[in-house]
Write a protein that holds these residues in place. Structure first.
Motif, PDB file in Angstrom:
ATOM      1  N   THR A 137       0.808  -1.225   0.000  1.00 57.33           N
ATOM      2  CA  THR A 137       0.000   0.000   0.000  1.00 57.33           C
ATOM      3  C   THR A 137       0.843   1.277   0.000  1.00 57.33           C
ATOM      4  O   THR A 137       0.280   2.372  -0.055  1.00 57.33           O
ATOM      5  CB  THR A 137      -0.939   0.032   1.216  1.00 57.33           C
ATOM      6  N   THR A 139       2.422   4.143  -1.496  1.00 58.79           N
ATOM      7  CA  THR A 139       2.088   4.723  -2.800  1.00 58.79           C
ATOM      8  C   THR A 139       2.895   5.985  -3.064  1.00 58.79           C
ATOM      9  O   THR A 139       3.302   6.700  -2.140  1.00 58.79           O
ATOM     10  CB  THR A 139       0.591   5.069  -2.894  1.00 58.79           C
ATOM     11  N   ARG A 170       4.089   1.896  -5.054  1.00 54.00           N
ATOM     12  CA  ARG A 170       3.206   1.690  -6.207  1.00 54.00           C
ATOM     13  C   ARG A 170       2.732   3.049  -6.720  1.00 54.00           C
ATOM     14  O   ARG A 170       2.451   3.952  -5.943  1.00 54.00           O
ATOM     15  CB  ARG A 170       2.006   0.818  -5.829  1.00 54.00           C
ATOM     16  N   THR A 171       2.648   3.154  -8.025  1.00 53.55           N
ATOM     17  CA  THR A 171       2.112   4.357  -8.654  1.00 53.55           C
ATOM     18  C   THR A 171       0.876   3.975  -9.455  1.00 53.55           C
ATOM     19  O   THR A 171       0.680   2.817  -9.812  1.00 53.55           O
ATOM     20  CB  THR A 171       3.137   5.002  -9.603  1.00 53.55           C
ATOM     21  N   GLU A 172       0.073   4.974  -9.743  1.00 51.52           N
ATOM     22  CA  GLU A 172      -1.152   4.717 -10.505  1.00 51.52           C
ATOM     23  C   GLU A 172      -0.867   4.797 -12.001  1.00 51.52           C
ATOM     24  O   GLU A 172      -0.246   5.740 -12.478  1.00 51.52           O
ATOM     25  CB  GLU A 172      -2.235   5.728 -10.129  1.00 51.52           C
ATOM     26  N   LEU A 179      -2.713   0.114  -9.832  1.00 51.36           N
ATOM     27  CA  LEU A 179      -1.430   0.428  -9.214  1.00 51.36           C
ATOM     28  C   LEU A 179      -0.353  -0.520  -9.733  1.00 51.36           C
ATOM     29  O   LEU A 179      -0.592  -1.716  -9.898  1.00 51.36           O
ATOM     30  CB  LEU A 179      -1.538   0.320  -7.693  1.00 51.36           C
TER      31      LEU A 179
END
Length: 385
Positions: A137, A139, A170-172, A179
């Motif tokens: 999670t 981000t 994580r990136t979008e 993600l």
């Protein structure tokens, strides 16, 4: 792959073993008791070119691969003084930067990682994700030209002494909204980057930490390589991690076994050395066989990785890590059992390995997750989750 070790690799083993014997288990035990990292050994290993043996020559490394680096760690472990940060700094972080980093990142980090003057930790595990990397999670979101990184990590080794930590976030994806993984270099003293020491019963030179990232602002060039290649970059680091963990376990098992064999030769009960009794000799022989088999799988994994076969290396690296962990635990257990009560004394220095050996079964991935991988990816069986 070659099944007989080259003369160059044999020479490397001999040289590293000599360095290991100079320091040994007593040195590592003392540094742990004093609460210090094994800086003298780290510095000398770096000076001799061992820490950066896998990194490109153009950036101060030895131009070898994980095959050579795993030999270094195994032989130091067999001497009783393994360097845990070798798994992280040159193997994971150095490899990822060498393969995917920008030219500026390579210039800034690789020479320093190779000569040991700088180190880098690696943060992937999260409190609520465990072994499920898909549940990460942490981000990263864009803020102008910068990145803002938010999340938590746990069981990160050596953050207090590392100059930076390679954080998996994580990136979008702008196209799908889903993600995707990405890797960022976070310097140790970056505002919003907090660390909290975890109270471990395991005594080790490298301490464990929980990390909190609260809108940590990073420049654009903190991102490793291309954000669309994050998954490839991640596994480029995880395969060396598994191979080096195997080397760590094999070295530890060899150290314990050597102490037990020495004791079994000398300890005399009922007019004969205890090593002459099959109840002692056979389990030690079995432990040796299993360590040697694990080493063969580790060598295969390292060969495949260095040859650029990431898929083949993934399977072999997982198998090597599993085999080495099982062989290590068995060797340590049998060594302690061979010494009886003496195996639990500080004088002989084996009891502390009981806990340390278990780590090889748990980290960086549990043996159950490796069995999942093999059953799904190799055998083609349906997933249970």
């Amino acid at each position: 792959m070659p099944v007989i070790e080259s003369e160059e690799h044999k020479a490397l083993r001999t040289a590293v073993a000599a360095l290991g014997s100079k320091y040994g288990r007593a040195y590592l035990t003392r540094t742990v008791a004093e609460g210090n990292p094994p800086q003298e050994l780290w510095s000398e290993a770096a000076k001799l070119g061992y820490l950066g043996v896998n990194l490109p020559e153009a950036y101060g490394g030895g131009g070898g691969g994980i095959s050579e680096l795993s030999i270094v760690l195994e032989e130091l472990g067999a001497a009783g003084c393994p360097l845990l940060l070798m798994v992280v700094s040159p193997a994971i972080c150095g490899t990822v930067i060498a393969r995917f980093g920008t030219e500026n990142q390579k210039q800034e980090w690789l020479p320093a990682l190779a000569d040991g003057s700088r180190t880098m930790a690696f943060g992937i595990t999260e409190p609520d994700a465990g072994s499920n990397s898909h549940r990460i999670t942490t981000t990263a979101r864009r803020d102008g030209a910068d990145w803002l990184l938010t999340g938590r990590k746990v069981f990160v080794s050596g953050v207090d002494i590392a100059d930076a930590t390679l954080i998996v976030g994580r990136t979008e994806d702008a196209r799908t909204g889903s993600l995707k993984p990405c890797l960022f270099i976070v310097p140790r003293d970056t505002p919003g980057f907090e660390r909290h020491k975890i109270d471990m019963e395991l005594d080790a030179a490298e301490k464990q930490f929980e990390l909190v990232l609260d809108d940590v602002r990073l420049p654009a060039d903190a991102l490793i390589g291309d954000e669309d290649a994050g998954l490839l970059q991640l596994f480029a680091g995880l395969n060396p991690e598994r191979i080096m963990t195997a080397a760590f376990g094999i070295g530890m098992g060899r150290y314990a076994l050597a102490r037990a064999v020495e004791y079994a030769r000398e300890r005399t009960v009922w007019k004969a050395p205890i090593g002459s009794h099959q109840a002692i000799a056979h389990p030690l022989a079995q432990a040796h066989i299993e360590l040697e088999l694990a080493r063969l799988m580790m060598q295969k994994a390292a060969h495949l990785y260095d040859a650029g076969d990431d898929i083949g290396a993934g399977e072999a690296a997982n198998m090597a890590k599993y085999a080495a962990a099982e062989a290590c635990v068995k060797a340590v257990d049998q060594a302690v059992h061979t010494l009886g009560g003496n195996g639990l004394t500080r004088e002989y220095g084996l009891a502390s390995l009981i806990t340390a050996a278990r780590v090889s079964r748990i980290a960086p991935v549990s043996r159950e997750m490796i069995l999942n991988y093999v059953s799904h990816q190799t055998l083609g069986l349906p997933k249970s989750y």
